[in-house]
Design a protein around this motif. Structure first.
Motif, mmCIF file in Angstrom:
data_model
loop_
_atom_site.group_PDB
_atom_site.id
_atom_site.type_symbol
_atom_site.label_atom_id
_atom_site.label_comp_id
_atom_site.label_asym_id
_atom_site.label_seq_id
_atom_site.Cartn_x
_atom_site.Cartn_y
_atom_site.Cartn_z
ATOM 1 N N ILE A 323 -32.103 28.934 -20.713
ATOM 2 C CA ILE A 323 -32.999 29.786 -21.381
ATOM 3 C C ILE A 323 -33.972 30.319 -20.287
ATOM 4 N N ALA A 324 -33.868 29.256 -20.093
ATOM 5 C CA ALA A 324 -34.983 30.180 -18.656
ATOM 6 C C ALA A 324 -34.253 31.381 -17.323
ATOM 7 N N SER A 325 -32.952 30.865 -17.480
ATOM 8 C CA SER A 325 -32.307 31.599 -16.441
ATOM 9 C C SER A 325 -31.818 33.347 -17.387
ATOM 10 N N LEU A 326 -31.984 32.291 -18.705
ATOM 11 C CA LEU A 326 -30.888 34.072 -19.126
ATOM 12 C C LEU A 326 -32.807 34.990 -19.918
ATOM 13 N N LEU A 327 -33.630 34.527 -19.511
ATOM 14 C CA LEU A 327 -34.695 35.079 -19.775
ATOM 15 C C LEU A 327 -35.411 35.634 -18.531
ATOM 16 N N THR A 328 -34.985 35.154 -17.512
ATOM 17 C CA THR A 328 -35.711 35.352 -16.002
ATOM 18 C C THR A 328 -34.532 36.839 -15.688
ATOM 19 N N MET A 329 -33.277 36.837 -16.702
ATOM 20 C CA MET A 329 -32.129 37.831 -16.176
ATOM 21 C C MET A 329 -32.817 38.941 -16.521
ATOM 22 N N ALA A 330 -32.680 38.822 -17.569
ATOM 23 C CA ALA A 330 -33.662 39.816 -19.134
ATOM 24 C C ALA A 330 -34.690 40.704 -17.837
#
Lengths: 474, 230
Positions: A323-330
């Motif tokens: 989730i942290a990675s996806l949010l950061t990528m977003a």
């Protein structure tokens, strides 16, 4: 300094998203801390049970199973049976013998084991049962008014090798009143009794207890640790050997357990193999192998903590990192023009990635702090809500099932058994200690999670060609 | 001095290969002001990106002061961009979370100069565009014209030799447009800058002494005297 200013401004600008990422990491970390603490608590409880069973510093216990006795009526069967004939008056009998199913080892095996490579010390011991019976008179039998003690009562008695009192079950006992054994007690009729037994039997130091028809003076009262209580009374080994009977003989030069302290934990498996070669047929039990034999809710909790808890924590961590990675990528996707502009201004990709990693690391630290706090809350909840656990441990590991063990089998009225390998249940209070190591690991995991998320975003930012980044928006 | 030889840039699309820039030969002298005019989608911005090293040609060479940009590594081009080339964007491209002064400082970070000098250059750049009193304002607290002036200050703070402006007045009203162009002309004279300005606005393009017209990726140049005779 510009790095810090930029980082602070970005995090302030995306405060809500930063909080969501940090909380996601915190939940994962909190679960890891809680599960780790609960798991450590279960391990501690298990270790406490095993320590009490074995004694402090004992790594290996050597026992042997009793040979299967012949069937009743067959030649030699009488040696395995004790028969009391009722007389005109009631008879009091006090017998000290082996628990059924436990066999004997020669005392000479003890120094041989002590000389094995990887062995730091070895001591012999006798785990015995003292049975007290009142044999009713003929008149009582005929009238059916049996004395209250006719069914017998048994206490467990350990013969302690005073030269190596630091090994075996007695080692884990703490003297609550009176004194412990000294070398001078080796041939005296003195006993140290368990506080639980003393309280139940209203015994104090200076009182006497009957063991094998001998009055043993109580010199000390011990307090057994959690899970202890393997013996009600401890007496010098030499006296136990002299007074105990097995198949109508005394146990001089015999022991039924050898307690071994290994030179190091790593040496235990090798020592087990050496003992197995030295004493074929003996049962060699280490605390590790005994741990597998612990059953009850403690074992279930251990299994739960080890399996479900571990995978739950791993799953939560993976989910949090993802989730942290996806949010950061977003977030990176929303800042494409910003990164394109920075590249146009001459910022190199590593500098942009470092800026992103810095932001992620700060979020990771915040997540770690919140995660550790959540972990403490979780462990407090576990301690508050966890039900009382129990551990069921074998009384005499290595013993064989009893066969034809009874008193006065002819009358059928008085029989007394101690099942070998029978379980005694020990209540265990589960604690969930949060260790510094667990906190360090949690903080490292959270920061790693943040950095993984930042790396994912940074990788995307680094791959952006400036013209593409600027053109995508403009 | 820029020298472009046979520069072509193609893009692969689903429908096939599209040539955004085709076979351009061009020389831009030091201190020259070249306006590139053309309709949307005819390759103006692609050419500007190639000049700024933001993109690489599919074929041909581009040299800047003798350095072949097409043969350089990404790091080398980035260094050239950091020290030599200033960009001005149509949508300003300011970092929204940084103040005006910090936006200008962002352009000086790659130069690795001391903080004190960075502050001095920032103040001078903001002063040159009349925004010194707005140094601590966020871009969102500035008007469109002020934001573009901030963009110009950011481009000039590094003291570049080339200024590349992509539709710098495209988002501004007429009065502000004139104000910005006048400012650019003055700054060009003061700093002896080479300016390449991309615009679709004919009146704006013809304030430059030399105008290039982009049509279907091809460039044709008109000098002052050409315009005088047409």
């Amino acid at each position: 300094m510009f790095f810090v200013t930029y980082l602070r401004r970005e995090l302030q600008h995306r405060l809500r998203q930063a909080i969501v990422i940090a909380l996601g990491l915190a939940v994962g970390i909190g679960l890891v801390v809680t599960v780790t603490a609960a798991s450590a608590g279960v391990r501690q409880a298990q270790a406490a049970v095993l320590k009490a069973l074995y004694g402090v510093g004992t790594d290996i216990v050597i026992t042997t199973a009793a040979p299967a006795p012949p069937k009743p009526g067959s030649p030699g069967a009488g040696k395995y049976q004790q028969t009391f004939t009722p007389g005109q008056k009631p008879q009091n009998v006090s017998e000290l013998g082996l628990p059924p199913g436990l066999g004997l080892l020669g005392s000479s095996s003890v120094p041989k084991v002590a000389r094995l490579g990887g062995v730091a010390a070895a001591a012999g011991g006798l785990t015995l049962a003292n049975t007290t019976l009142t044999i009713p008179s003929i008149a009582q039998e005929q009238s059916g008014h049996l004395p209250a003690n006719a069914t017998g009562s048994t206490i467990t008695v350990d013969g302690v090798d005073l030269a190596h009192a630091g090994l075996g079950p007695f080692a884990s006992a703490t003297i609550r009143s009176g004194r412990s054994f000294t070398a001078a007690d080796a041939d005296r009729d003195v006993a140290v009794v368990d506080s639980g037994y003393a309280t139940a039997s209203k015994l104090t130091t200076g009182s006497a207890i009957d063991i094998a028809g001998h009055a043993f003076t109580i010199i000390g009262i011990t307090l057994q640790p959690q899970g202890g209580g393997s013996a009600d009374a401890y007496i010098p080994l030499a006296r136990a050997q002299a007074l105990a009977r097995f198949q109508a003989s005394d146990l001089d030069g015999k022991v039924d357990a050898i307690y071994v302290k290994a030179a190091s934990a790593a040496a235990i498996p090798a020592v087990q193999n050496e003992v197995a070669a030295l004493l074929p047929g003996a049962t060699v039990t280490s605390s590790a192998s005994l741990a597998g034999a612990v059953s009850g809710s403690l074992a279930s909790a251990a299994s739960l903590a080890e399996d479900l808890g571990r995978w739950l924590a791993v799953a939560a961590l993976v989910a949090a990192f993802t989730i942290a990675s996806l949010l950061t990528m977003a977030a990176v996707a929303r800042r494409v023009r910003e990164f394109g502009t920075l590249k146009a201004l001459g910022w190199r990709s590593p500098r942009i990635v470092a800026q992103l990693l810095g932001e992620s690391a700060v979020i990771g630290v915040a997540g770690a702090a919140a995660g550790v706090a959540l972990g403490f809350a979780g462990t407090a909840l576990v301690q508050a809500l966890a039900p009382e656990l129990s551990a069921a441990v074998a009384n005499n590991p290595g013993s064989a099932p009893p066969q034809n063990v009874s008193l006065n089998p002819g009358s059928g009225g008085i029989q007394h058994h101690i099942a070998p390998g029978a379980l005694h249940t020990v209540p265990v209070h589960l604690t969930a200690p949060v260790t510094l190591t667990a906190i360090t690991v949690a903080v490292a995991l959270a920061i790693a999670g943040g950095l993984i998320a930042g790396s994912a975003g940074g990788w995307r930012a680094a791959r952006l060609r400036p013209a593409e980044a600027l053109g995508r928006i403009g | 001095m820029y020298a472009l030889t046979g520069v072509t840039r193609t893009f692969r699309k689903h429908s096939g290969t599209i040539a955004a820039v085709q076979d351009i030969d061009l020389v831009i002298g030091d201190g020259e002001w070249l306006a590139i005019q053309g309709r949307t989608g005819h390759g103006k911005t692609t050419l500007l990106n190639l000049l700024g090293g933001l993109d690489r040609p599919t074929s041909g060479t581009i040299t800047l002061n003798g350095h072949d940009l097409t043969a350089m590594s990404e790091n080398q081009i980035t260094r050239i961009r950091a020290a030599t080339i200033g960009f001005i964007f149509q949508t300003f491209n300011l970092i929204p979370t940084l103040t005006a002064a910090e936006n200008v400082q962002a352009a000086l970070i790659p130069l690795h100069i001391a903080a004190a000098e960075r502050r001095e250059r920032t103040a001078a750049a903001l002063d040159s565009v009349g925004l010194l009193d707005r140094a601590r304002h966020l871009p969102s607290e500035l008007s469109g014209g002020q934001q573009q002036r901030l963009g110009i200050a950011r481009a000039l703070a590094k003291q570049p030799v080339v200024l590349l402006a992509d539709e710098p007045t495209g988002n501004l009203d007429e009065d502000t447009r004139d104000e910005i162009i006048t400012l650019l002309e003055n700054l060009r004279h003061q700093n002896k800058l080479t300016v390449v300005l991309v615009t679709h606005d004919t009146s704006l393009a013809y304030r430059a002494p030399r105008v290039g017209i982009m049509r279907n990726g091809r460039l044709s140049i008109r000098q002052d005297h050409d315009r005088a005779t047409t």
